[in-house]
Write a protein that holds these residues in place. Structure first.
Motif, PDB file in Angstrom:
ATOM      1  N   LEU A   4       1.201  -1.261  -0.274  1.00 49.01           N
ATOM      2  CA  LEU A   4      -0.068   0.222  -0.341  1.00 49.01           C
ATOM      3  C   LEU A   4       0.985   0.759   0.371  1.00 49.01           C
ATOM      4  O   LEU A   4       0.286   2.646  -0.250  1.00 49.01           O
ATOM      5  CB  LEU A   4      -0.902  -0.122   0.954  1.00 49.01           C
ATOM      6  N   VAL A   5       1.833   0.967   0.295  1.00 46.65           N
ATOM      7  CA  VAL A   5       3.535   2.674   0.816  1.00 46.65           C
ATOM      8  C   VAL A   5       3.313   2.853  -0.999  1.00 46.65           C
ATOM      9  O   VAL A   5       3.579   3.767  -1.555  1.00 46.65           O
ATOM     10  CB  VAL A   5       4.292   2.400   1.203  1.00 46.65           C
ATOM     11  N   VAL A   6       3.247   1.566  -1.503  1.00 41.61           N
ATOM     12  CA  VAL A   6       4.049   1.743  -2.812  1.00 41.61           C
ATOM     13  C   VAL A   6       2.763   2.009  -3.533  1.00 41.61           C
ATOM     14  O   VAL A   6       3.463   3.404  -4.286  1.00 41.61           O
ATOM     15  CB  VAL A   6       4.558   0.816  -3.150  1.00 41.61           C
ATOM     16  N   PHE A   7       1.737   2.063  -3.441  1.00 39.55           N
ATOM     17  CA  PHE A   7       0.494   1.855  -4.429  1.00 39.55           C
ATOM     18  C   PHE A   7       0.530   3.031  -4.128  1.00 39.55           C
ATOM     19  O   PHE A   7      -0.244   4.702  -4.990  1.00 39.55           O
ATOM     20  CB  PHE A   7      -0.370   0.665  -4.499  1.00 39.55           C
ATOM     21  N   CYS A   8       0.277   4.249  -2.888  1.00 34.74           N
ATOM     22  CA  CYS A   8       0.305   5.726  -2.371  1.00 34.74           C
ATOM     23  C   CYS A   8       1.465   6.092  -2.455  1.00 34.74           C
ATOM     24  O   CYS A   8       0.944   7.557  -3.178  1.00 34.74           O
ATOM     25  CB  CYS A   8       0.417   5.787  -0.477  1.00 34.74           C
ATOM     26  N   GLY A   9       3.016   5.280  -3.418  1.00 34.07           N
ATOM     27  CA  GLY A   9       3.822   6.776  -3.517  1.00 34.07           C
ATOM     28  C   GLY A   9       3.220   6.451  -4.797  1.00 34.07           C
ATOM     29  O   GLY A   9       3.176   8.226  -5.315  1.00 34.07           O
ATOM     30  N   TRP A  10       3.332   6.148  -5.417  1.00 33.43           N
ATOM     31  CA  TRP A  10       2.165   6.791  -6.647  1.00 33.43           C
ATOM     32  C   TRP A  10       1.542   7.026  -7.066  1.00 33.43           C
ATOM     33  O   TRP A  10       1.315   8.035  -7.872  1.00 33.43           O
ATOM     34  CB  TRP A  10       2.425   4.960  -7.927  1.00 33.43           C
ATOM     35  N   ALA A  11      -0.011   6.919  -6.765  1.00 29.85           N
ATOM     36  CA  ALA A  11      -1.002   7.812  -6.433  1.00 29.85           C
ATOM     37  C   ALA A  11      -0.407   9.429  -6.433  1.00 29.85           C
ATOM     38  O   ALA A  11      -1.113  10.116  -6.773  1.00 29.85           O
ATOM     39  CB  ALA A  11      -1.799   7.238  -5.061  1.00 29.85           C
ATOM     40  N   ALA A  12       0.318   9.691  -5.877  1.00 27.60           N
ATOM     41  CA  ALA A  12       0.544  11.323  -4.289  1.00 27.60           C
ATOM     42  C   ALA A  12       1.436  10.623  -5.730  1.00 27.60           C
ATOM     43  O   ALA A  12       1.136  12.891  -6.489  1.00 27.60           O
ATOM     44  CB  ALA A  12       1.326  10.647  -3.777  1.00 27.60           C
ATOM     45  N   THR A  13       2.203  10.926  -6.636  1.00 20.57           N
ATOM     46  CA  THR A  13       2.660  11.492  -7.317  1.00 20.57           C
ATOM     47  C   THR A  13       2.409  11.442  -8.908  1.00 20.57           C
ATOM     48  O   THR A  13       2.306  12.697  -9.568  1.00 20.57           O
ATOM     49  CB  THR A  13       3.667  10.398  -8.283  1.00 20.57           C
ATOM     50  N   ILE A  14       1.136  10.785  -8.998  1.00 20.98           N
ATOM     51  CA  ILE A  14       0.703  10.906 -10.402  1.00 20.98           C
ATOM     52  C   ILE A  14      -0.806  12.571  -9.445  1.00 20.98           C
ATOM     53  O   ILE A  14      -0.779  12.537 -11.279  1.00 20.98           O
ATOM     54  CB  ILE A  14      -1.019   9.185 -10.465  1.00 20.98           C
ATOM     55  N   LEU A  15      -1.119  12.154  -8.486  1.00 21.43           N
ATOM     56  CA  LEU A  15      -2.119  13.466  -8.329  1.00 21.43           C
ATOM     57  C   LEU A  15      -1.607  14.673  -8.394  1.00 21.43           C
ATOM     58  O   LEU A  15      -2.014  15.600  -9.090  1.00 21.43           O
ATOM     59  CB  LEU A  15      -2.822  12.698  -6.858  1.00 21.43           C
ATOM     60  N   GLU A  16      -0.211  14.541  -8.295  1.00 18.88           N
ATOM     61  CA  GLU A  16       0.726  15.479  -8.397  1.00 18.88           C
ATOM     62  C   GLU A  16       0.807  16.326  -9.613  1.00 18.88           C
ATOM     63  O   GLU A  16       0.666  17.535  -9.765  1.00 18.88           O
ATOM     64  CB  GLU A  16       2.661  15.846  -7.313  1.00 18.88           C
ATOM     65  N   ILE A  17       1.091  15.527 -10.298  1.00 20.02           N
ATOM     66  CA  ILE A  17       1.438  16.118 -11.943  1.00 20.02           C
ATOM     67  C   ILE A  17      -0.646  16.566 -12.533  1.00 20.02           C
ATOM     68  O   ILE A  17      -0.272  17.669 -13.540  1.00 20.02           O
ATOM     69  CB  ILE A  17       1.661  14.966 -12.942  1.00 20.02           C
ATOM     70  N   VAL A  18      -1.604  15.209 -11.739  1.00 19.23           N
ATOM     71  CA  VAL A  18      -2.719  15.352 -12.489  1.00 19.23           C
ATOM     72  C   VAL A  18      -2.896  17.159 -12.014  1.00 19.23           C
ATOM     73  O   VAL A  18      -3.413  18.344 -12.472  1.00 19.23           O
ATOM     74  CB  VAL A  18      -3.141  14.853 -12.334  1.00 19.23           C
ATOM     75  N   LEU A  19      -3.273  17.362 -11.311  1.00 18.57           N
ATOM     76  CA  LEU A  19      -2.813  19.238  -9.598  1.00 18.57           C
ATOM     77  C   LEU A  19      -2.348  20.110 -10.331  1.00 18.57           C
ATOM     78  O   LEU A  19      -2.986  20.770 -10.476  1.00 18.57           O
ATOM     79  CB  LEU A  19      -3.655  18.722  -8.741  1.00 18.57           C
ATOM     80  N   ALA A  20      -0.990  19.486 -10.988  1.00 17.20           N
ATOM     81  CA  ALA A  20      -0.605  20.815 -11.266  1.00 17.20           C
ATOM     82  C   ALA A  20      -0.448  21.167 -12.986  1.00 17.20           C
ATOM     83  O   ALA A  20      -1.023  22.443 -13.144  1.00 17.20           O
ATOM     84  CB  ALA A  20       1.653  20.527 -11.443  1.00 17.20           C
ATOM     85  N   VAL A  21      -0.950  19.991 -13.571  1.00 12.09           N
ATOM     86  CA  VAL A  21      -1.493  20.831 -14.873  1.00 12.09           C
ATOM     87  C   VAL A  21      -3.084  21.506 -14.595  1.00 12.09           C
ATOM     88  O   VAL A  21      -3.168  22.774 -15.449  1.00 12.09           O
ATOM     89  CB  VAL A  21      -1.787  19.312 -15.828  1.00 12.09           C
TER      90      VAL A  21
END
Length: 135
Positions: free
Chosen positions: A56-73
């Motif tokens: 779940l830590v790995v999933f959350c790390g990737w989820a946070a990364t994807i969210l940061e990109i989407v939110l930045a855009v």
């Protein structure tokens, strides 16, 4: 001007963090690089999410990364700006809480995570976002 400033400052912060975890700012320990590669970021994430099993830590790390990109855009383009700003607030609030309970209060205070979360909330609730000119 202030609305654009906060949007682009938040977007730049998200993208800078993503760039750091993929080594685009250089190797860990050089300059102000925190992680330098994704595995180091996941190790830090496991400190913050000490209460979760490793998968779940790995999933959350990737989820946070994807969210940061989407939110930045979203912050840059202004598409669904109110929702994007609220999402930014919630993501940053989650970071701040996890950092506070995982490593102590100094980190999120020194890295202005609480401040960025508050700025996102202020952006999300700003009355001028009801006008087309603000997007």
């Amino acid at each position: 001007f202030a609305l654009y400033f906060v949007r682009f400052a938040l977007a730049a912060s998200f993208l800078s963090a993503v760039a750091d975890r993929f080594g685009l700012w250089g190797a860990a320990g050089t300059g102000e690089v925190s992680w330098g590669e994704f595995q180091s970021f996941l190790e830090f994430t496991s400190l913050l999410l000490w209460f979760l099993p490793e998968p779940l830590v790995v999933f959350c790390g990737w989820a946070a990364t994807i969210l940061e990109i989407v939110l930045a855009v979203g912050l840059i383009t202004g598409i669904q700006l109110r929702a994007v700003a609220l999402g930014s607030c919630l993501l940053l609030l989650t970071f701040a809480l996890c950092m506070t309970f995982g490593t102590g209060p100094e980190g999120p205070l020194s890295f202005s995570v609480w401040t960025a979360s508050a700025a996102s909330l202020l952006l999300a609730t700003h009355p001028q976002l009801h006008t087309p000119a603000a997007a």
